[in-house]
Design a protein around this motif. Structure first.
Motif, mmCIF file in Angstrom:
data_model
loop_
_atom_site.group_PDB
_atom_site.id
_atom_site.type_symbol
_atom_site.label_atom_id
_atom_site.label_comp_id
_atom_site.label_asym_id
_atom_site.label_seq_id
_atom_site.Cartn_x
_atom_site.Cartn_y
_atom_site.Cartn_z
ATOM 1 N N GLY A 146 6.785 -18.106 0.231
ATOM 2 C CA GLY A 146 6.219 -17.833 -1.081
ATOM 3 C C GLY A 146 6.538 -16.418 -1.518
ATOM 4 N N VAL A 147 5.996 -16.028 -2.660
ATOM 5 C CA VAL A 147 6.328 -14.719 -3.236
ATOM 6 C C VAL A 147 5.099 -13.820 -3.369
ATOM 7 C CG1 VAL A 147 8.282 -15.672 -4.491
ATOM 8 C CG2 VAL A 147 6.054 -15.604 -5.605
ATOM 9 N N ASN A 148 4.048 -14.141 -2.638
ATOM 10 C CA ASN A 148 2.791 -13.420 -2.841
ATOM 11 C C ASN A 148 2.145 -12.995 -1.524
ATOM 12 O OD1 ASN A 148 2.280 -16.004 -1.988
ATOM 13 N ND2 ASN A 148 0.670 -16.448 -3.482
ATOM 14 N N HIS A 149 2.957 -12.630 -0.524
ATOM 15 C CA HIS A 149 2.426 -12.303 0.794
ATOM 16 C C HIS A 149 2.213 -10.789 0.927
ATOM 17 C CE1 HIS A 149 2.955 -16.277 2.795
ATOM 18 N NE2 HIS A 149 3.814 -16.432 1.791
ATOM 19 N N PRO A 150 0.961 -10.338 1.110
ATOM 20 C CA PRO A 150 0.693 -8.901 1.239
ATOM 21 C C PRO A 150 1.033 -8.377 2.630
ATOM 22 C CG PRO A 150 -1.354 -10.131 1.402
ATOM 23 C CD PRO A 150 -0.279 -11.141 1.117
ATOM 24 N N VAL A 151 1.726 -7.254 2.662
ATOM 25 C CA VAL A 151 2.143 -6.606 3.912
ATOM 26 C C VAL A 151 1.705 -5.150 3.871
ATOM 27 C CG1 VAL A 151 4.141 -5.790 5.219
ATOM 28 C CG2 VAL A 151 4.102 -8.130 4.349
ATOM 29 N N LYS A 152 1.110 -4.669 4.976
ATOM 30 C CA LYS A 152 0.654 -3.279 5.040
ATOM 31 C C LYS A 152 1.580 -2.449 5.904
ATOM 32 C CE LYS A 152 -3.382 -0.343 5.754
ATOM 33 N NZ LYS A 152 -4.835 -0.281 5.997
ATOM 34 N N ASP A 153 1.951 -1.272 5.386
ATOM 35 C CA ASP A 153 2.774 -0.319 6.118
ATOM 36 C C ASP A 153 1.856 0.614 6.895
ATOM 37 O OD1 ASP A 153 4.343 2.153 6.680
ATOM 38 O OD2 ASP A 153 5.916 1.044 5.630
ATOM 39 N N LEU A 154 2.012 0.650 8.206
ATOM 40 C CA LEU A 154 1.132 1.441 9.064
ATOM 41 C C LEU A 154 1.366 2.942 8.917
ATOM 42 C CD1 LEU A 154 1.322 -0.795 12.257
ATOM 43 C CD2 LEU A 154 -0.669 -0.470 10.788
ATOM 44 N N ARG A 155 2.516 3.338 8.408
ATOM 45 C CA ARG A 155 2.814 4.768 8.291
ATOM 46 C C ARG A 155 2.277 5.362 6.993
ATOM 47 N NH1 ARG A 155 8.967 3.229 9.197
ATOM 48 N NH2 ARG A 155 8.156 1.783 7.630
ATOM 49 N N THR A 156 2.297 4.587 5.923
ATOM 50 C CA THR A 156 1.881 5.107 4.615
ATOM 51 C C THR A 156 0.566 4.518 4.118
ATOM 52 O OG1 THR A 156 3.062 3.365 3.402
ATOM 53 C CG2 THR A 156 4.320 5.346 4.003
ATOM 54 N N ILE B 10 -1.150 -8.939 6.172
ATOM 55 C CA ILE B 10 -2.596 -8.829 6.016
ATOM 56 C C ILE B 10 -3.277 -10.187 6.216
ATOM 57 C CG2 ILE B 10 -4.429 -8.371 4.330
ATOM 58 C CD1 ILE B 10 -2.767 -6.092 3.261
ATOM 59 N N ASN B 11 -2.616 -11.260 5.832
ATOM 60 C CA ASN B 11 -3.247 -12.582 5.913
ATOM 61 C C ASN B 11 -3.474 -13.064 7.342
ATOM 62 O OD1 ASN B 11 -3.393 -12.807 3.135
ATOM 63 N ND2 ASN B 11 -1.484 -13.949 2.946
#
Length: 374
Positions: free
Chosen positions: A271-281, A312-313
């Motif tokens: 899909g086009v709506n997957h949230p991803v978190k960057d651990l550095r920023t 995140i999911n």
């Protein structure tokens, strides 16, 4: 309208109506994609090779098909499942209908399916084998046959280029290993004036280095990364010799080359709506994803890889960086075709890494590793 059926290996049957191509090769792994738009890019994404794709958004084809949004020349999906397809699309870029495209490429479709029910079934029990049928007269025989078939494991070989080719440019020299490359990746490098040489999935590390690359790009691709054994060995040999950037399957190959592990997901990320978190920023990016395998997070403990981003999911690994070598990767698609453009800057990061190596005047990653260890 002619009836058409989707038969799953658990015996479930979904009834609908035929559109698109004929049933020449109707078997595949049934998956779902949650994108509201981007159906043309999804259909033409080589990473979907051998799969019957269900679109969860109920209306598909409403803005038609155009010549600009293809991610490959020959789509590789086995079939398309939708709730409703737009027979009369409306968009200034429209050049043909979804039905016309599927007929042109020989891809069977089925519409009128309760895609919500199908998606809930896949989420509960995981992806499974499916077969498109125009009749249920031999249902039990078809079901037994479906359960007995083995889905292909050589998908990368079928979608990779057979011969090298060049997209000329005046900038950095990039070797792009094609495991099922989306055209969006090539577009991002040509936008940055790179000289790109696209090579087959089975080209050796020695042959790649003979091309004198400033950096190597590992593309996306279909299937289980463990089936791409030659790719794992090539990445292992290239580490420390040139900057490397991996996307999707390329990300998984870097992990396996560094002795981490990958696992099959229950129903994957598509899909086009997957949230991803960057651990550095601590930034959160919305990303476009298409994968059914993931890097096992616990397997990173005894490697030189560090996790830089996570989903995140479900907390799965979304980004990796090598502690000693100039190599990094992401599980999603920063070329953003289809989807958001939050992570497009990763191509600029790769170019910066290449320039940094050049600025060192030939100071290799291997030498850097020796200094660090000493």
């Amino acid at each position: 309208m002619c009836k058409r059926y989707l038969l799953l290996e658990d015996g479930s049957v979904f009834e609908g109506y035929a559109f698109g191509g004929e049933l020449n090769n109707p078997d595949g792994e049934v998956v779902f994609n949650t994108g509201m738009t981007g159906y043309q890019e999804t259909i033409s994404d080589p990473s979907y090779h051998g799969q019957i794709v269900t679109m969860t958004y109920p209306l598909i084809g409403n803005y038609g098909i155009n010549r600009d949004d293809f991610e490959s020349i020959q789509p590789a999906i086995q079939g398309l499942v939708v709730k409703e397809w737009a027979e009369y699309p409306s968009n200034f870029r429209n050049e043909m209908t979804l039905d016309e495209l599927l007929k042109l490429k020989g891809i069977p479709g089925i519409h009128g399916v309760d895609t919500r029910q199908l998606t809930r079934l896949i989420r509960q029990f995981g992806t499974m084998k499916g077969r498109l049928l125009d009749s249920l007269d031999q249902k039990e025989d078809e079901l037994n046959s479906l359960r007995d078939i083995q889905l292909p494991t050589d998908q990368v070989k079928k979608v990779s280029t057979s011969k090298p080719y060049v997209a000329p440019g005046r900038g950095h020299r990039i070797v792009l290993i094609d495991y099922g490359m989306k055209h969006g990746i090539l577009r991002e490098f040509t936008r940055r004036n790179c000289h790109v040489t696209v090579v087959p999935h089975d080209m050796s590390a020695e042959e790649i280095m003979q091309l004198q690359p400033d950096g190597v790009m590992l593309s996306n691709g279909p299937g289980d990364p463990k089936n791409v054994s030659e790719g794992i060995e090539v990445v292992r040999e290239l580490l420390g010799k040139t900057p490397i950037f991996g996307i999707c399957l390329g990300h998984q190959l870097i992990a396996l080359a560094c002795h981490a592990d990958t696992v099959k997901m229950k129903f994957g990320h598509r899909g086009v709506n997957h949230p991803v978190k960057d651990l550095r920023t601590n930034e959160v990016w919305m990303t476009s994803q298409n994968h059914g395998y993931a890097v096992e997070r616990s397997s990173l403990e005894n490697t030189d890889l560090i996790m830089t981003q996570y989903a995140i999911n479900d907390d799965t690994v979304e980004g990796l960086e090598h502690e000693l070598y100039n190599a990094f990767s992401v599980q999603y698609h920063p070329e953003s075709s289809p989807g958001p453009q939050d992570s497009n800057s990763l191509f600029d990061q790769f170019i910066s890494r290449i320039q940094s190596e050049k600025d060192k005047g030939g100071f290799s990653c291997q030498s850097e590793k020796t200094l660090i260890k000493s």
